[in-house]
Design an enzyme around this catalytic site. Sequence first.
Site, PDB file in Angstrom:
ATOM      1  CD  GLU A 119      -2.860   0.875   2.507  1.00 25.11           C
ATOM      2  OE1 GLU A 119      -3.331   1.891   3.048  1.00 25.11           O
ATOM      3  OE2 GLU A 119      -3.118  -0.285   2.891  1.00 25.11           O
ATOM      4  CD  GLU A 123      -4.961   6.834   5.059  1.00 24.61           C
ATOM      5  OE1 GLU A 123      -5.951   6.101   5.065  1.00 24.61           O
ATOM      6  OE2 GLU A 123      -4.019   6.703   5.865  1.00 24.61           O
ATOM      7  CD1 TRP A 205     -11.509   6.378   4.671  1.00 24.63           C
ATOM      8  CD2 TRP A 205     -11.580   5.758   6.810  1.00 24.63           C
ATOM      9  NE1 TRP A 205     -10.214   6.319   5.122  1.00 24.63           N
ATOM     10  CE2 TRP A 205     -10.229   5.930   6.432  1.00 24.63           C
ATOM     11  CE3 TRP A 205     -11.871   5.347   8.108  1.00 24.63           C
ATOM     12  CZ2 TRP A 205      -9.171   5.720   7.316  1.00 24.63           C
ATOM     13  CZ3 TRP A 205     -10.811   5.134   8.996  1.00 24.63           C
ATOM     14  CH2 TRP A 205      -9.496   5.320   8.593  1.00 24.63           C
ATOM     15  CB  THR A 213      -9.198   4.349  13.936  1.00 25.82           C
ATOM     16  OG1 THR A 213      -8.728   3.011  14.034  1.00 25.82           O
ATOM     17  CG2 THR A 213      -9.128   4.797  12.490  1.00 25.82           C
TER      18      THR A 213
END
Length: 241
Positions: A119, A123, A205, A213
Amino acid sequence: MVYFKLYSVIALAIAVSAVGVNAAAIGKRASCSAINDQFSPNSDIGQNWGGQLPAGSYALGGDGLEMRVLNPSPKKVGDGPTFISNSLIQYGYVEARIKSAPVNGLVTSFIFRAPNGDEIDWEWVANEAQTSYYYHGIDDYTTEGSTVVPDDSSNFHTYAINWQPDSITWYIDGVAQRTVTKESTNQNGVYHYPTAAANVELGLWDSSFDKSTAAWAHGPVDWSKQPAYVSAYVQYVKVTC
């Protein structure tokens, strides 16, 4: 960020009938296809993108692709979209013009993600544009970096990733922000460097499903103070193989 990685792996397994593309087809298209999507009201999203797309979670308009996290009241976590490119890319240059979501606890993302867990990420959380990379899904947070972009939620900026066999470079408005070389990822003779063919993903999201998180994303979101949905925008995406 590992929690989104797990969340989106689940999403990838879901049929993406909302745009007429299925997850199995995504896995089979291993050759790179160049993309130049100038998102307009008449764009055909399904031509290049599938994904997990809850009803009402995106629209096309004057500001391009509007990605929405829907207010979940009375629940705690809102639904948002994950767009996944229909083709896999092994090395190349990706660029998008993005205005991130303005609410702390929501994460706007523009990433490479491979089926094996490799990955490479952009972000956005609060006014931070965060970079990271992962090898085979190993949760190594020492790979993360961050750049403050004070107006990332009020103005569009151009973000890019140049992924090559020997290095990864992240750019903001054409200026290199960070470079990681393959050589620097050597751990006991193993290069923890993303090499597997990957899909490009765009997403928005809600981090509120997990305390750690949410803390990373400056959340959780207090949905009682938010409108019916909160948006991030993408004017275009370009992929050069």
